[in-house]
Every structure is written in structure tokens, then in C-alpha cells.
Write a protein that holds these residues in place. Structure first.
Motif, PDB file in Angstrom:
ATOM      1  N   ASP A 123       0.857  -1.187   0.000  1.00  0.00           N
ATOM      2  CA  ASP A 123       0.000   0.000   0.000  1.00  0.00           C
ATOM      3  C   ASP A 123       0.890   1.234   0.000  1.00  0.00           C
ATOM      4  O   ASP A 123       2.130   1.132  -0.065  1.00  0.00           O
ATOM      5  CB  ASP A 123      -0.946  -0.007   1.210  1.00  0.00           C
ATOM      6  N   ILE A 124       0.274   2.406   0.087  1.00  0.00           N
ATOM      7  CA  ILE A 124       1.041   3.649   0.046  1.00  0.00           C
ATOM      8  C   ILE A 124       1.985   3.760   1.246  1.00  0.00           C
ATOM      9  O   ILE A 124       3.128   4.224   1.107  1.00  0.00           O
ATOM     10  CB  ILE A 124       0.080   4.859  -0.028  1.00  0.00           C
ATOM     11  N   GLU A 125       1.537   3.353   2.407  1.00  0.00           N
ATOM     12  CA  GLU A 125       2.403   3.422   3.583  1.00  0.00           C
ATOM     13  C   GLU A 125       3.669   2.598   3.370  1.00  0.00           C
ATOM     14  O   GLU A 125       4.783   3.041   3.697  1.00  0.00           O
ATOM     15  CB  GLU A 125       1.655   2.919   4.822  1.00  0.00           C
ATOM     16  N   ASP A 126       3.508   1.396   2.834  1.00  0.00           N
ATOM     17  CA  ASP A 126       4.664   0.543   2.544  1.00  0.00           C
ATOM     18  C   ASP A 126       5.562   1.194   1.500  1.00  0.00           C
ATOM     19  O   ASP A 126       6.800   1.187   1.624  1.00  0.00           O
ATOM     20  CB  ASP A 126       4.173  -0.827   2.059  1.00  0.00           C
ATOM     21  N   HIS A 127       4.970   1.774   0.488  1.00  0.00           N
ATOM     22  CA  HIS A 127       5.712   2.433  -0.583  1.00  0.00           C
ATOM     23  C   HIS A 127       6.567   3.579  -0.033  1.00  0.00           C
ATOM     24  O   HIS A 127       7.782   3.650  -0.281  1.00  0.00           O
ATOM     25  CB  HIS A 127       4.708   2.966  -1.615  1.00  0.00           C
ATOM     26  N   VAL A 128       5.947   4.457   0.742  1.00  0.00           N
ATOM     27  CA  VAL A 128       6.670   5.616   1.293  1.00  0.00           C
ATOM     28  C   VAL A 128       7.753   5.157   2.263  1.00  0.00           C
ATOM     29  O   VAL A 128       8.858   5.719   2.298  1.00  0.00           O
ATOM     30  CB  VAL A 128       5.682   6.585   1.966  1.00  0.00           C
ATOM     31  N   GLY A 129       7.464   4.127   3.049  1.00  0.00           N
ATOM     32  CA  GLY A 129       8.465   3.603   3.967  1.00  0.00           C
ATOM     33  C   GLY A 129       9.691   3.067   3.245  1.00  0.00           C
ATOM     34  O   GLY A 129      10.830   3.277   3.681  1.00  0.00           O
ATOM     35  N   ARG A 130       9.467   2.398   2.128  1.00  0.00           N
ATOM     36  CA  ARG A 130      10.604   1.872   1.361  1.00  0.00           C
ATOM     37  C   ARG A 130      11.405   2.997   0.718  1.00  0.00           C
ATOM     38  O   ARG A 130      12.640   2.920   0.636  1.00  0.00           O
ATOM     39  CB  ARG A 130      10.117   0.888   0.299  1.00  0.00           C
ATOM     40  N   ILE A 131      10.707   4.013   0.244  1.00  0.00           N
ATOM     41  CA  ILE A 131      11.419   5.168  -0.306  1.00  0.00           C
ATOM     42  C   ILE A 131      12.344   5.755   0.758  1.00  0.00           C
ATOM     43  O   ILE A 131      13.509   6.079   0.483  1.00  0.00           O
ATOM     44  CB  ILE A 131      10.425   6.232  -0.809  1.00  0.00           C
TER      45      ILE A 131
END
Length: 266
Positions: free
Chosen positions: A177-185
Motif C-alpha cells: 500500500d502507500i504506507e509501505d511504498h513511502v516507507g521503502r522510499i
């Protein structure tokens, strides 16, 4: 060349993982056709290892050493003629499996590696547009004619010889999800900025100003991300944000270095 009982070249699949209980089962299921599956786990604290043992006895636990070193180690543990590198959030489709089998059956030493396209599934859609596809990377290679290059978190396989591109994509379930995406960034840009500094790169204002803008235009305009509606705009913005944060964190590292020098002088 080693061959299996059917006379075809043999394939070792290698996977590195940490706390991938949700993904690893489907990944390894898609690799059952391989002659060997080697999993290198970084001491997962969930049920990852138990799931892996359902598919292979070659489950090795090793402390995390970085993306490049961990995958290079997994490569060193493979024993078959060819090595297929797959991440825990990726799947080999039946079509790709068939294409790999045909390619290896016809290979007479012409190629040292094969580059696979990757197709991302995210935000309820397959991303044919927006810059993530086809992203050809060498994932299938002769075990004794390959090494490792690149820098964390963007390691790459380097082969001695010619590379051929395959057509069918490796399916990539990149972000939950977006939270996972931003965390990986956030995590990946920290690693990437440290690697830049380690290799002597210093912050420049032009990098922080122009490279994020170029990445946005590439994703949103040149790669037709605009055709995905708001999702395409979001992906283009986060691609630009990745580049901006990479150089912002490099600036921070340079600033910390200068402060350390000033404190030593005072």
C-alpha cells in the motif's frame, strides 16, 4: 553442462528474504519447476522460514550483509548450471517458465545471461505505463559466468558474455500500500545516499533541483503515466520524491561531515 533427467540444462532458483511470510509461499510455489531452490534468510522473526521449508531443504540463515552481498552469497550457494534470481515479492508466471525452458533448450553457449522484463502490480492495476515497465534486468545467468556490481540498494548481475532479452514478464508485487511504498522510499534513499557518499559523490544543488523534475517528466509524460489518472500522477510524484530525498540526504551527510570537522578543530 549439467542436465536434468530430461536432458535439459539445470536451474537453481535463489531468493533472499527477511520477514516475508505473506509473500514467500507464492514466490516459491512459482519456482517449483526449478531443479533447486536456495533461500537465504536474514533470521526472520515471523513464519518465513517455516514456509520456506515446505518448498526446499536449502534454507540458509545468514545475517543481513546488504542487498548486493546477500544475493552474491546466495549465488555462491547455487549448484546448478543456470541461476534464476527472484525476489520474495516476485512470481514466475507459467508463460515465463515456458519461455525460459525454450530459451535454455536452444542455448548452445551463445548467451551468458537473460534479461527479464518486470511488470508491477500496485494500486489495483498492472503498470504497463509510468516508467516501471519493462525494466529489463539480468535475472537468469550462467552460474560460472556471472558476478555482482552496482551499489546498494541497486545491485546488479554482471555477466561475461552476451545477454538476450526475454518477452514474458516477471510479475512484481512491489508494495502492499502507500504506507509501505513511502516507507521503502525512506529506507532506500538512506542507503543510496550513504553509498553515494562512500563512493566520493558530493551534494550539488543542480542535482536536487533538476533531477527530481526530470524523473517526474519521464514518468508522467514520456512514459504516459498521465493515462493512469491520479494513480499515474502519484507514482510520478513519488518517483521524483525518491530522487529528491536521495540528494537531500546526501546534503545532510555532507553537512554532518563538515560539522564533525569543525568540532575537531575547535
Amino acid at each position: 553442462m549439467q542436465t536434468g533427467t530430461s536432458g535439459r540444462p539445470t536451474v537453481s532458483a535463489i531468493v533472499v528474504c527477511f520477514n516475508e511470510e505473506e509473500n514467500i509461499g507464492a514466490c516459491l510455489e512459482s519456482l517449483r519447476w526449478c531443479d533447486e531452490i536456495v533461500v537465504v534468510d536474514s533470521f526472520s522473526t515471523d513464519g518465513t522460514v517455516e514456509v520456506c521449508h515446505r518448498f526446499t531443504d536449502r534454507v540458509i540463515q545468514r545475517p543481513w550483509a546488504g542487498y548486493r552481498d546477500q544475493k552474491a552469497y546466495a549465488h555462491s550457494q547455487a549448484t546448478k548450471d543456470w541461476v534464476l534470481l527472484v525476489d520474495a515479492d516476485e512470481r514466475v508466471t507459467p508463460e515465463l517458465r515456458e519461455e525460459i525452458g525454450q530459451a535454455l533448450a536452444r542455448d548452445r553457449g551463445d548467451y551468458a545471461g537473460y534479461a527479464l522484463p518486470r511488470l508491477v502490480f500496485y494500486l489495483g492495476r498492472w503498470w504497463w505505463r509510468g516508467g516501471w515497465y519493462p525494466d529489463h534486468t539480468i535475472r537468469l545467468f550462467r552460474r560460472d559466468r556471472a558476478g555482482w556490481g552496482g551499489t546498494d540498494p541497486h545491485e546488479k548481475v554482471v555477466v561475461e558474455g552476451k545477454v538476450r532479452r526475454l518477452r514474458h514478464p516477471l510479475h512484481h508485487y512491489t508494495y502492499r500500500d502507500i504506507e509501505d511504498h513511502v516507507g521503502r522510499i525512506n529506507r532506500f534513499t538512506s542507503i543510496s545516499s550513504q553509498e553515494l557518499r562512500k563512493h566520493g559523490r558530493r551534494w550539488k544543488v543542480a542535482d536536487a533541483l533538476f533531477k527530481p523534475a526530470a524523473r517526474f517528466l519521464h514518468s508522467y509524460v514520456l512514459q504516459r503515466g498521465f493515462m493512469e489518472g491520479f494513480a499515474g500522477f502519484y507514482v510520478a510524484v513519488t518517483a521524483a520524491m525518491y530522487v529528491f530525498l536521495r540528494y537531500a540526504k546526501l546534503w545532510e551527510l555532507d553537512l554532518q561531515g563538515k560539522n564533525d570537522i569543525d568540532r575537531k578543530r575547535s
